[in-house]
Every structure is written in structure tokens, then in C-alpha cells.
Design an enzyme around this catalytic site. Structure first.
Site, PDB file in Angstrom:
ATOM      1  N   HIS A 241       0.795  -1.239   0.000  1.00  0.00           N
ATOM      2  CA  HIS A 241       0.000   0.000   0.000  1.00  0.00           C
ATOM      3  C   HIS A 241       0.831   1.295   0.000  1.00  0.00           C
ATOM      4  O   HIS A 241       0.768   2.098  -0.912  1.00  0.00           O
ATOM      5  CB  HIS A 241      -0.882   0.056   1.253  1.00  0.00           C
ATOM      6  CG  HIS A 241      -1.919  -0.999   1.353  1.00  0.00           C
ATOM      7  ND1 HIS A 241      -3.007  -1.070   0.525  1.00  0.00           N
ATOM      8  CD2 HIS A 241      -2.051  -2.035   2.223  1.00  0.00           C
ATOM      9  CE1 HIS A 241      -3.775  -2.092   0.874  1.00  0.00           C
ATOM     10  NE2 HIS A 241      -3.215  -2.700   1.907  1.00  0.00           N
ATOM     11  N   ASP A 242       1.575   1.511   1.090  1.00  0.00           N
ATOM     12  CA  ASP A 242       2.182   2.828   1.310  1.00  0.00           C
ATOM     13  C   ASP A 242       3.253   3.169   0.280  1.00  0.00           C
ATOM     14  O   ASP A 242       3.535   4.349   0.033  1.00  0.00           O
ATOM     15  CB  ASP A 242       2.793   2.886   2.727  1.00  0.00           C
ATOM     16  CG  ASP A 242       1.727   2.811   3.813  1.00  0.00           C
ATOM     17  OD1 ASP A 242       0.534   2.962   3.491  1.00  0.00           O
ATOM     18  OD2 ASP A 242       2.095   2.592   4.986  1.00  0.00           O
TER      19      ASP A 242
END
Ligand code: BDR
Ligand code: CA
Length: 312
Positions: A241-242
Site C-alpha cells: 500500500h504505502d
């Protein structure tokens, strides 16, 4: 000229990936790291993680300032350790950091650093948005000298991952997210529409480890618990994700995106924390968000591996 960034994070396995990518990338200059509750309730632990990750990346001098342990209006009770393990880094112990945290409160640190470099700093926020909301409280004019915020959070069309409607970071503090989305700065949103492209399975992490550098080996080990969690949910691979919030700054051309106005639901019984996209301009508000909707997965994986390979 590298883009100066402040990295706001709740480190976190994918946060660790994103921070190491930022430290390894000549397109970015990491001015500092601020920590926020999220992937653990223990802010001191998350702050230690941030310090230890900077040291792992051979950048122990990067200042780390602890931010808030709670959302704006509640006490934090979220439990993310199922996903990230008890120490939020998949149970992998890094050496105890020698460096101490910056003495300033994270949101104050953000305001100070951005004031020193007016118009230059991009905020990268990959946890709940409470530190950014508190920075706005300290100086409501912040968006006049911070042009851009890149976030991992929200979902336009992909549904939620913590409730049917909401993504974890936004759900953790919808009031803060709403303030951040409506503050007047430009937003790049890496939400669930893009952050599970690609889904990454074991062989990729083995490839990272094979290089033999400690950062690659750390990410491979830390990802074991993360992989187990995803396997338990029926997925063959994990979402990085990040990393997308960082990659979108380094290589914007890898992403398909749309310009839209986005607001955050704070009241809905079923939809609290949902990022609501005004696809048809019904609200008559100017688009403030570059919403990422697709990624070149091969280029993403290759560049990430290449960059991690340059670290110690
Ligand atoms: C987000 O939630 C956290 O667990 C991850 O670090 C990421 O920032 C994904 O919904
Ligand atoms: Ca995170």
C-alpha cells in the site's frame, strides 16, 4: 533538485517498504519523519520503529518526531497487529536505535520544517491523517506554503478494507481526513483502487533477500507475517500500500489517474470514513485530488527492487 518530503507514518511493514524506498531515491530528500498511531496503539514503539528504519537505511541523522497517539475526537482502540505483527514490523527485531526522537511534537515539527522551506515541501502521509490535521490547527495557513500532500488512504471504487466502505487510514480518523481533504492543498491519493496493484507473493521477497543487503533481507523477513495474514484472507500476495504514495512522486508516469474532488464521510452509520468522489461535479467544487487508478506493475516492482538493492 530532489523534492523535500516529510514522511508521516505508523510503521508498519508496508510503511517500512515506503520509507526505505524514499531513503533510497535520489528524486526525494527526506527532511524528517513524524509518527502517528495506527498500525499499533503504542506510539513509542512506532517511533522506535521509525528511528530503527532510518538507521537500517544508513540515515540515522534523519529527525524523527513523535506525533499523536489518538484521533482528534476519540481514544484510539484500533488493533492492526493482526496484519503487521506485535511490533508492527512482522515480529522482526531491529537493533535498538541510538538516535533519540526530535523533542518537538510531530505536527509542530511539520509546521516548522515547512515554514523553513516555504512552497517546497511535499507531505507524504501513509497513516491516519491526524498529525496533518493537527498541523493545520497550529497553522491554518499551512496549505499556502505546502503545495502538495501525497497520501495512502481511502478508496474510490474498490470498497473498504476495514469496513465495507472505508479504508483503514481514513477510518482511523475521518474527522482529520476531512480537514486534510478540504484544506486547500493539492492531494495525490493512493487508495485501495491502486495499492493492491500488484499483489506481491513470496518469490518477489526472496528476490529482495537474494541481493544480500540488510535492507532487502529485513523486508523479506518482515513480510513473512504480512504474507501469512494475506494468505489467511485467501489472497496469494500482499498489497504494498504505502509504497505507492512514494512511487507516485518518484515516477508519476507509472500511474493512470483522474482529477476529482473528494470529501470524507464522517457521519454515516455504514459509511463513516468513506472517501466520496464527486465524479460528475455535483458539488460544484474544484477538483483537488489526483486520484490514482492504475499502475504499471512490472515497472513498479522492478524499480522498487532496484532501489532497495542500493541500500546497505
Ligand atoms: C493502510 O493501513 C495500514 O495498515 C497500512 O500501513 C496502510 O497504510 C492500508 O489500508
Ligand atoms: Ca501505514
Amino acid at each position: 533538485m530532489p523534492i523535500p518530503i516529510i514522511f508521516d507514518t505508523d510503521p508498519g511493514v508496508d510503511d517500512a517498504m515506503a520509507l526505505l524506498l524514499a531513503l533510497a531515491s535520489p528524486e526525494l530528500a527526506v527532511l524528517g519523519v513524524t509518527t502517528v498511531f495506527g498500525n499499533s496503539q503504542d506510539l513509542a514503539l512506532l517511533t522506535r520503529n521509525a528511528l530503527a528504519l532510518c538507521a537500517l537505511g544508513d540515515r540515522p541523522e534523519v529527525p524523527v518526531a513523535a506525533g499523536t497517539a489518538h484521533p482528534l475526537t476519540r481514544t484510539y482502540t484500533g488493533r492492526a497487529n493482526l496484519v503487521h505483527g506485535d511490533n508492527a514490523l512482522g515480529g522482526v527485531q531491529l537493533p535498538e536505535p541510538v538516535q533519540r526522537p526530535d523533542t518537538r511534537f510531530g505536527p509542530q515539527f511539520i509546521v516548522d520544517m515547512c515554514r523553513e522551506r516555504r512552497g517546497q515541501v511535499t507531505l507524504v502521509a501513509v497513516g491516519p491523517l491526524t498529525n496533518l490535521a493537527l498541523a493545520l490547527r497550529i497553522d491554518p495557513k499551512l496549505p499556502t506554503y505546502v503545495p502538495r500532500v501525497a497520501i495512502m488512504g481511502g478508496s474510490a471504487r474498490a470498497g473498504g478494507n476495514i469496513t465495507p466502505a472505508a479504508e483503514f487510514n481514513i477510518y482511523a480518523d475521518p474527522e482529520a481526513a476531512r480537514l486534510v481533504f478540504n484544506a486547500g492543498w493539492e492531494i495525490i491519493m493512493a487508495g485501495l483502487d491502486v495499492t493492491c496493484s500488484p499483489r506481491v507473493a513470496e518469490p518477489y521477497f526472496e528476490r529482495l533477500a537474494k541481493r544480500g543487503n540488510r535492507c532487502g533481507q529485513f523486508l523479506a523477513s518482515a513480510s513473512q507475517h504480512y504474507l501469512q495474514y494475506y494468505h489467511g484472507q485467501g489472497y496469494a500476495g500482499v498489497c504494498m500500500h504505502d509504497v505507492h504514495a512514494v512511487m507516485a512522486l518518484i515516477r508519476p508516469e507509472l500511474y493512470r489517474s483522474e482529477r476529482v474532488y473528494i470529501d470524507v464521510e464522517t457521519a454515516g452509520e455504514l459509511t463513516r470514513g468513506q472517501t466520496v468522489v464527486d465524479w460528475r461535479g455535483r458539488l460544484g467544487k474544484a477538483a483537488q485530488t489526483t486520484l490514482l487508478l492504475g499502475a504499471d506493475e512490472t515497472a513498479f516492482l522492478n524499480l522498487f527492487a532496484e532501489r532497495i538493492g542500493t541500500l546497505p
